[in-house]
Design an enzyme around this catalytic site. Structure first.
Site, PDB file in Angstrom:
ATOM      1  N   HIS A 298     -91.108 -15.026 -29.042  1.00  9.67           N
ATOM      2  CA  HIS A 298     -92.293 -15.610 -28.567  1.00  9.67           C
ATOM      3  C   HIS A 298     -93.559 -14.520 -29.259  1.00  9.67           C
ATOM      4  O   HIS A 298     -94.417 -15.105 -29.867  1.00  9.67           O
ATOM      5  CB  HIS A 298     -92.533 -15.849 -27.171  1.00  9.67           C
ATOM      6  CG  HIS A 298     -93.973 -16.298 -26.818  1.00  9.67           C
ATOM      7  ND1 HIS A 298     -93.978 -17.699 -26.518  1.00  9.67           N
ATOM      8  CD2 HIS A 298     -94.902 -15.883 -26.489  1.00  9.67           C
ATOM      9  CE1 HIS A 298     -95.199 -17.902 -26.333  1.00  9.67           C
ATOM     10  NE2 HIS A 298     -95.921 -16.491 -25.903  1.00  9.67           N
ATOM     11  N   GLU A 299     -93.512 -13.333 -28.695  1.00  8.86           N
ATOM     12  CA  GLU A 299     -94.433 -12.337 -28.861  1.00  8.86           C
ATOM     13  C   GLU A 299     -94.618 -12.323 -30.280  1.00  8.86           C
ATOM     14  O   GLU A 299     -95.782 -11.859 -30.859  1.00  8.86           O
ATOM     15  CB  GLU A 299     -94.438 -10.932 -27.964  1.00  8.86           C
ATOM     16  CG  GLU A 299     -94.379 -11.371 -26.345  1.00  8.86           C
ATOM     17  CD  GLU A 299     -95.770 -12.114 -26.382  1.00  8.86           C
ATOM     18  OE1 GLU A 299     -96.710 -11.809 -26.834  1.00  8.86           O
ATOM     19  OE2 GLU A 299     -95.771 -12.895 -25.073  1.00  8.86           O
TER      20      GLU A 299
ATOM     21  N   HIS B  56     -96.851 -14.605 -32.279  1.00  5.90           N
ATOM     22  CA  HIS B  56     -97.910 -14.180 -32.266  1.00  5.90           C
ATOM     23  C   HIS B  56     -98.401 -13.113 -33.124  1.00  5.90           C
ATOM     24  O   HIS B  56     -99.423 -13.061 -33.902  1.00  5.90           O
ATOM     25  CB  HIS B  56     -98.285 -13.747 -30.533  1.00  5.90           C
ATOM     26  CG  HIS B  56     -98.569 -14.928 -29.657  1.00  5.90           C
ATOM     27  ND1 HIS B  56     -99.312 -15.848 -29.855  1.00  5.90           N
ATOM     28  CD2 HIS B  56     -98.069 -14.739 -28.385  1.00  5.90           C
ATOM     29  CE1 HIS B  56     -99.472 -16.584 -28.782  1.00  5.90           C
ATOM     30  NE2 HIS B  56     -98.793 -15.741 -27.763  1.00  5.90           N
TER      31      HIS B  56
ATOM     32  N   HIS C  11     -98.795 -14.637 -36.274  1.00 10.57           N
ATOM     33  CA  HIS C  11    -100.212 -15.179 -36.454  1.00 10.57           C
ATOM     34  C   HIS C  11    -101.130 -14.271 -36.758  1.00 10.57           C
ATOM     35  O   HIS C  11    -101.957 -14.580 -37.584  1.00 10.57           O
ATOM     36  CB  HIS C  11    -100.357 -15.705 -35.233  1.00 10.57           C
ATOM     37  CG  HIS C  11    -101.246 -16.980 -35.260  1.00 10.57           C
ATOM     38  ND1 HIS C  11    -101.757 -17.705 -33.950  1.00 10.57           N
ATOM     39  CD2 HIS C  11    -101.971 -17.580 -36.291  1.00 10.57           C
ATOM     40  CE1 HIS C  11    -102.568 -18.734 -34.655  1.00 10.57           C
ATOM     41  NE2 HIS C  11    -102.954 -18.555 -35.814  1.00 10.57           N
TER      42      HIS C  11
END
Length: 719
Positions: free
Chosen positions: A505-506, A509, A512
């Site tokens: 998940h991180e 980010h 991104h």
């Protein structure tokens, strides 16, 4: 997760009053006043001391105000170039010091940094208002806005103009002088209170220790015992006097940090001790002491409601949601309540399953909240023959990092090279250079993964440097911060599968932030609406459980054996297990957030405990489950940027489940065409287009909730 970008500097930071010019000696000694000749402009952490921050903040804010004055006093007519682009260029020193300071206050703080944070908080808020409420500056932006149809703006420029005008208006630019003064006062108070909330929470989390003797360790596995012994040894080493050292000698320590607490709650056979540790966790900030957060939470919510009313909004949630994909509180409540009923019913079934195990063991107590981890694990073993402890040896931190690196390499061709000659802010942190498939530099990734006492809880992505193409190609420096268990003895850090999905998940980010490719830094990376920016993180989680990926990285840290197909099969079959609990605790927190932020300015607030109890009673939350975050430690909404936005994770889950379904429909989870669309229309675009348009360009249509219900087992099927 937060993103540090230029315009966020204008919106979030402020300068000190009664500023003075730094002396010549300060300028020559202060690393923030120098060009960083470090590799990739990574901050020279080894040169930066606590004493450097305040002079750098003062000078950065002074420079920022001078830059704003230059824009305002430009005798030429306002243009996009001499106003909007100059705003983008301003605040560089301020952004530079902010990037280091606020990252370290979260991940590597100390008493001096906390003192500075408290001192800076109201000053920063006041300075922010000097800029965002600058009437002459707004008038220049408004002049350009009114002429927008006659200007030859690119779509990105038009979106920047629209966003900037909105930020001024939504900060009070259209208010009268008296109202602006009220807004400034409220902003200052909120800033002080949110800082205090976060610092109180850190103190409360670090303030409880469960110190045990060997006789108290019944049920705990060797790895958990070794980790607790290591924690005791570290605390003994850090103790300042002999009496404090003695209390840790030959002891075992557990704390309310999740990486310490969850294994204990899962394995310990001492129900009394499970209750003690669990209650210490859920009572954080609610102990009627000097670090109590009840009054602070209520004051923050009340002030936000007053600010919203001044701005002409019914509630603070109405104000926030105007800029989100879901536009009204009614839409948010509708989404949450669609999931609430099936999740709660599922949770009640899970309680019954656990109660049956209690009865089968010949015991007669009623399942309580502190029993959930142990007895759900017993149910899981019985139903799926899946033991979390059997998975961990295959999931060392390095293995999982290799897995996420390989996943993103297969999707987009990016590669990672670990760098060992770059100074970092803590020995735990590691650094990689990220390159594109053509070998060009994309960015620097820093990973900081282990729990420590001067790091706040949770996991997040942030930036030391953002991306921009305005004046040349500036590539980012991003960081992931997590709270995983540290290595013990000769064994590596071994992760639970929940830790694995957190890491993916991180890293989503981080991707991104690294793949972003926009002209204006304020629109880069994770700067879009909160209920969209979780999508690029959450969709990457889906690859973590793909058998093809698991078999590529999950090897036993001692034997080198690849994770057996049988264990993968058990993991996948159990994927919907405990979803009643997981969804109910999350949804309860999301609904609590919305309740806090749909109060009216004139509403009389009782203490936070009474407000919270009424919120949870209204939805029928069962006693065996607490909301994921109670009000007094709900840092997402009371000291971070998720106020009236914690629902974003589930809204993004609608997007990520529907989006990953596209790969499943294509028959290839690395489908090149879909991967290219995901990168081009989501990871690269930042906030340069409306979020729904970006999603539709990737998926070809608007999202549907069906895939999420299926993934979470809330579609009426059973596990």
């Amino acid at each position: 997760m937060k993103k540090l970008l230029f315009f966020a500097t204008i919106v979030l930071l402020s300068a000190c009053q009664n500023q003075t010019e730094p002396t010549e000696m300060q300028v020559s000694d202060n690393p923030f006043f120098q060009e960083w000749d470090t590799p990739f402009e990574v901050p020279p952490f080894h040169e930066i001391t606590n004493e450097h921050y305040m002079p750098a903040f003062k000078k950065g804010m002074e420079d920022n105000l001078a830059e704003i004055d230059a824009i305002v006093n430009n005798p030429e007519a306002p243009t996009f170039a001499n106003t909007l682009e100059e705003l983008e260029r301003s605040g560089k020193l301020l952004s530079k010091v902010q990037g280091v300071f606020y990252n370290l206050t979260g991940s590597n703080t100390n008493p001096k940094l906390q003192e500075l944070q408290r001192e800076l908080s109201p000053l920063l808020s006041a300075h922010r208002d000097k800029i965002i409420l600058n009437e002459a500056l707004f008038n220049r932006v408004e002049t350009i806005w009114e002429a927008r149809e006659s200007l030859e703006l690119t779509s990105e420029q038009r979106k920047l103009l629209e966003d900037r005008r909105k930020s001024f208006v939504r900060s009070g630019a259209l208010l009268n002088k008296e109202q602006k003064a009220q807004i400034t006062e409220i902003n200052s108070k909120i800033s002080e209170l949110t800082t205090a909330f976060g610092q109180n929470l850190l103190a409360e989390t670090n303030g409880f220790e469960l110190i045990l003797d060997k006789a108290d360790l019944d049920g705990l596995s060797d790895g958990i015992i070794a980790a607790a012994a290591e924690t005791a040894a570290q605390k003994m080493e850090q103790a300042e006097n002999e009496d404090d050292k003695a209390k840790y000698k030959d002891k075992y320590v557990f704390t309310p940090h999740r990486s310490s607490m969850y294994p204990f709650l899962t394995e310990s056979n001492r129900r009394d001790l499970r209750e003690k540790l669990y209650k210490a966790y859920v009572q954080r900030g609610d102990n009627d002491n000097k670090t109590d957060n009840k009054a602070i939470a209520a004051k923050i919510a009340k002030l936000r409601a007053e600010r919203a009313q001044l701005m002409g909004y019914e509630t603070y949630a109405h104000f926030v949601l105007e800029e989100r994909m879901l536009k009204t509180p009614a839409e948010v409540y509708d989404l949450l309540l669609q999931l609430w009923k099936p999740a709660l019913e599922r949770a009640k079934v899970e309680v019954a399953d656990m109660q049956a195990v209690v009865a089968a063991e010949g015991q007669d107590f009623k399942i309580a909240a502190w029993d959930w981890w142990q007895y759900s694990e017993k149910v899981r073993k019985a139903k799926y023959d899946l033991d979390e402890a059997a998975l961990k040896p295959y999931l060392s931190l390095d293995n999982v990092l290799n897995g996420v690196f390989e996943t993103t390499n297969k999707l987009w061709g990016v590669t990672y090279t670990e760098l060992f000659d770059i100074n970092v802010y803590h020995p735990d942190a590691r650094v990689w250079e990220v390159k594109d498939k053509d070998g060009s530099h994309l960015g620097i990734f820093i990973g900081d993964y282990f729990t420590r006492s001067n790091k706040r809880g949770g996991a997040w992505m942030s930036s030391f440097k953002g991306q921009s193409n305005l004046d040349g190609k500036e590539r980012p420096v991003v960081v992931n911060v997590c709270n995983f268990p540290a290595p013990v003895g000769d064994a590596p850090s071994l992760l639970s599968f929940e830790n694995v999905t957190t890491l993916f998940h991180e890293f989503g980010h981080a991707m991104h932030g690294i793949l972003t490719n926009v002209t204006y830094g304020s629109m880069a990376g994770t700067s879009g609406p909160r209920d969209f920016t979780e999508f690029p993180a959450q969709i990457l989680e889906h690859w973590a459980s793909e058998p093809e990926i698991l078999k590529s990285f999950a090897t036993h840290y001692e034997t080198g054996e690849v994770i057996p197909d049988q264990l993968i099969e058990k993991l996948l079959k159990a994927s919907k297990f405990n979803q009643g609990f997981a969804n109910t605790e999350y949804l309860a927190a999301s609904l609590l957030d919305m309740d806090w932020h749909t109060i009216k300015a004139e509403d009389e607030l009782k203490d936070a405990d009474a407000f919270e109890a009424a919120s949870l009673t209204k939805i029928g939350l069962i006693d065996e489950i607490a909301p994921r975050y109670r009000s007094t430690y709900f840092a997402h909404i009371f000291s971070s940027g998720y106020a009236a936005g914690y629902y974003s994770y589930v809204h993004s889950a609608v997007l990520d489940s529907d989006g990953f379904e596209a790969f499943k429909e294509a028959g290839d989870v690395f489908d090149p065409e879909l991967a290219a669309k995901l990168r081009t229309h989501v990871y690269e675009k930042g906030a340069t287009e409306e979020a729904m348009e970006l999603y539709k360009q990737f998926r070809g249509r608007e999202p549907k909730i069906d895939a999420l219900l299926k993934v979470r087992g809330l579609d009426g099927t059973t596990d």
